[in-house]
Write a protein that holds these residues in place. Structure first.
Motif, PDB file in Angstrom:
ATOM      1  N   VAL A  22     -12.517  23.529 153.058  1.00  0.00           N
ATOM      2  CA  VAL A  22     -12.894  23.010 154.380  1.00  0.00           C
ATOM      3  C   VAL A  22     -12.836  24.093 155.454  1.00  0.00           C
ATOM      4  O   VAL A  22     -13.725  24.189 156.291  1.00  0.00           O
ATOM      5  CB  VAL A  22     -11.982  21.817 154.764  1.00  0.00           C
ATOM      6  CG1 VAL A  22     -12.080  21.488 156.241  1.00  0.00           C
ATOM      7  CG2 VAL A  22     -12.341  20.592 153.931  1.00  0.00           C
ATOM      8  N   ALA A  59     -15.558  12.917 150.632  1.00  0.00           N
ATOM      9  CA  ALA A  59     -14.531  13.091 151.661  1.00  0.00           C
ATOM     10  C   ALA A  59     -15.048  12.818 153.072  1.00  0.00           C
ATOM     11  O   ALA A  59     -14.266  12.660 154.002  1.00  0.00           O
ATOM     12  CB  ALA A  59     -13.960  14.508 151.597  1.00  0.00           C
ATOM     13  N   ILE A  60     -16.367  12.733 153.227  1.00  0.00           N
ATOM     14  CA  ILE A  60     -16.945  12.573 154.559  1.00  0.00           C
ATOM     15  C   ILE A  60     -16.766  11.140 155.058  1.00  0.00           C
ATOM     16  O   ILE A  60     -17.187  10.186 154.421  1.00  0.00           O
ATOM     17  CB  ILE A  60     -18.433  12.979 154.557  1.00  0.00           C
ATOM     18  CG1 ILE A  60     -18.560  14.456 154.221  1.00  0.00           C
ATOM     19  CG2 ILE A  60     -19.081  12.660 155.912  1.00  0.00           C
ATOM     20  CD1 ILE A  60     -19.974  14.930 153.968  1.00  0.00           C
ATOM     21  N   LEU A 116     -13.481  14.078 158.086  1.00  0.00           N
ATOM     22  CA  LEU A 116     -13.272  14.061 156.640  1.00  0.00           C
ATOM     23  C   LEU A 116     -11.939  13.381 156.326  1.00  0.00           C
ATOM     24  O   LEU A 116     -11.095  13.224 157.204  1.00  0.00           O
ATOM     25  CB  LEU A 116     -13.219  15.495 156.099  1.00  0.00           C
ATOM     26  CG  LEU A 116     -14.348  16.436 156.461  1.00  0.00           C
ATOM     27  CD1 LEU A 116     -13.980  17.868 156.117  1.00  0.00           C
ATOM     28  CD2 LEU A 116     -15.614  16.026 155.735  1.00  0.00           C
TER      29      LEU A 116
END
Length: 135
Positions: free
Chosen positions: A23, A93-94, A110
């Protein structure tokens, strides 16, 4: 007083380290198999395994994957570009695609593997840009 770091306690340390490296684009410094840090110019995100709780008074001091009130935020140069880089590999994860917030930041929300919310944001309005000037 200065805020130096935020620490996440987890039962899945490697998974969380890998998530945050992906990330942020930063490489974590692993001090032991149970503790790592991702350092940014403003603060550090520390990640500790549940085994580190013994140094803070025992297993009942913190519970992994139980956060429901905090968002970990990273300012990035271009949130849209980060979204495009992460959209495939971290699709699950969004939580929210890049959206302009009322306070002038474009934010990508996220959820990390432990369920913690992570906000990647870029100031986009003149007021928001001015707020973060020099930081």
């Amino acid at each position: 007083m200065n805020l130096i770091s935020t620490r996440i306690i987890t039962a899945q340390i490697e998974t969380l380290i890998n998530f945050y490296e992906q990330v942020t684009g930063l490489k974590a410094t692993r001090y032991t198999p149970d503790f790592a840090e991702l350092k940014t110019p403003g603060a550090t995100l520390a990640i500790g395994s549940i085994r580190t709780l013994q140094f803070f008074g025992g297993d009942s001091v913190a519970q992994p994957a139980q956060n429901c009130s905090m968002i970990i935020e990273f300012r990035v140069d271009d949130v849209q570009q980060r979204f495009e880089q992460l959209a495939v590999s971290l699709k699950s994860a969004i939580v929210q695609e890049p959206t302009i917030m009322p306070w002038g930041n474009q934010s990508l929300l996220l959820r990390d593997p432990d369920g913690n919310l992570v906000n990647l944001f870029t100031p986009v309005t003149p007021e928001a840009i001015e707020k973060f000037k020099g930081n």
